[in-house]
Design a protein around this motif. Sequence first.
Motif, PDB file in Angstrom:
ATOM      1  N   ASP A 145       0.838  -1.195   0.000  1.00  0.00           N
ATOM      2  CA  ASP A 145       0.000   0.000   0.000  1.00  0.00           C
ATOM      3  C   ASP A 145       0.876   1.249   0.000  1.00  0.00           C
ATOM      4  O   ASP A 145       2.080   1.191   0.248  1.00  0.00           O
ATOM      5  N   ASP A 146       0.239   2.387  -0.274  1.00  0.00           N
ATOM      6  CA  ASP A 146       1.008   3.605  -0.512  1.00  0.00           C
ATOM      7  C   ASP A 146       1.784   4.066   0.714  1.00  0.00           C
ATOM      8  O   ASP A 146       2.922   4.533   0.583  1.00  0.00           O
ATOM      9  N   ASP A 147       1.201   3.917   1.907  1.00  0.00           N
ATOM     10  CA  ASP A 147       1.912   4.345   3.119  1.00  0.00           C
ATOM     11  C   ASP A 147       3.190   3.546   3.313  1.00  0.00           C
ATOM     12  O   ASP A 147       4.255   4.107   3.610  1.00  0.00           O
ATOM     13  N   ASP A 148       3.083   2.226   3.141  1.00  0.00           N
ATOM     14  CA  ASP A 148       4.276   1.374   3.291  1.00  0.00           C
ATOM     15  C   ASP A 148       5.300   1.684   2.201  1.00  0.00           C
ATOM     16  O   ASP A 148       6.505   1.724   2.457  1.00  0.00           O
TER      17      ASP A 148
ATOM     18  N   GLN B 113       5.768   4.513   0.647  1.00  0.00           N
ATOM     19  CA  GLN B 113       6.437   5.786   0.909  1.00  0.00           C
ATOM     20  C   GLN B 113       7.575   5.615   1.919  1.00  0.00           C
ATOM     21  O   GLN B 113       8.598   6.299   1.823  1.00  0.00           O
ATOM     22  N   GLN B 114       7.409   4.706   2.867  1.00  0.00           N
ATOM     23  CA  GLN B 114       8.487   4.418   3.815  1.00  0.00           C
ATOM     24  C   GLN B 114       9.665   3.743   3.122  1.00  0.00           C
ATOM     25  O   GLN B 114      10.824   4.064   3.372  1.00  0.00           O
TER      26      GLN B 114
ATOM     27  N   LYS C 134      11.393   6.405   1.078  1.00  0.00           N
ATOM     28  CA  LYS C 134      12.148   7.318   1.952  1.00  0.00           C
ATOM     29  C   LYS C 134      13.440   6.674   2.418  1.00  0.00           C
ATOM     30  O   LYS C 134      14.514   7.310   2.400  1.00  0.00           O
TER      31      LYS C 134
ATOM     32  N   GLN D 271       5.478   1.433  -8.773  1.00  0.00           N
ATOM     33  CA  GLN D 271       6.335   1.652  -7.607  1.00  0.00           C
ATOM     34  C   GLN D 271       7.805   1.418  -7.970  1.00  0.00           C
ATOM     35  O   GLN D 271       8.696   2.128  -7.497  1.00  0.00           O
TER      36      GLN D 271
END
Length: 388
Positions: free
Chosen positions: A7-10, A12-13, A16, A70
């Motif tokens: 998912d997008d939150d994971d 983004q981590q 980063k 991704q």
Amino acid sequence: MPTAAVDDDDFQQILKQTRQFVRTVVVPREPEILANDEVPEDLRDQAKEMGLFGYAIPQEWGGLGLDITQDVELAMELGYTSLALRSMFGTNNGIAGQVLVGFGTDEQKAAWLEGLASGKVASFALTEPGAGSNPAGLRTKAIRDGSGWLISGEKRFITNAPVADLFVVFARTRPADDDGPGIAVFLVPADADGVEVGTKDAKMGQEGAWTADVRFTDVRVSDSALIGGSEDIGYRAAMTSLARGRIHIAALAVGAAQRALDESVNYAATATQGGTPIGNFQLVQAMIADQQTGVMAGRALVREAARLWLTEQDRRIAPSAAKVFCTEMAGNVADLAVQIHGGSGYMREVPVERIYRDVRLLRLYEGTSEIQRLIIGSNLVKAALRKQ
């Protein structure tokens, strides 16, 4: 649109952490990679721990499971530093690994994918002295021998060959006929009898990214080594894997171009001529403007090509359009970066000098710019003819 495994939150981590790793850990060690023609072992270990050796391998086989949209975001970060870093695990996630992911049997996936995701290395053995961007000229042969096959032939410029654990080998099982091109793909362990890896190639750039010739002499493999259990899968597997890989290479080119642009802007803001920062000169500003425009256009095109791939709307024209534009753009941006730096840009160990040499290869491997143009043009014309 298909749902991403991450998912997008994971994601983004993950993005980063990768950005931080690239910019704070790897970038300061670029001179070391350049001087030693090798990525230090501790950087390789960190990449393994981060899951980078299997970021595009499905989670069920031990990877991170990133989809192509991704993948390109990650590739743009990886392209920001020495391309040798990405090369360590690029074939695992790209042209070699995707053959297994997309076309391998469950048994083949179980045998190899978890190992690749944890740090073993797969090499894509397609290119030959007489067959590069067009696999139809393949000469390596696989001859049926009892319950298995004997593979003989020579491959050239094979990425990661000196450290490979597995070779994904393309070989001709019969002459091309009405049923297909007669090209199959086999999984050949690097330690199999008859596999000989040549000396490491000395290249113009991309120090630390190792390539070599590989010779196969009557290498015996069982039927279980035949990808997908079919002789006729090989050519389609190669074309599909290469097309996906072209979007990745385009993204990598955008990352390298962004680095060249950043180096150019920083240099223009600090270097002076007659007491004036050279960035105040309009001709320098014009070069920077062209760089910025190219990078922005390339980033947008890569993201669109990845979206079209994921939704299966275009897996032919868009990958080639992205690769030819972005790799040519990266070459232009790197050239302008050297020009902006003046004589300093020609000096070894200045980042833009390395980038200038590194990105030149992007226009050659996984299909030259000329091949991409042929793919784009021929497919557009074929589509128009079908409508008549």
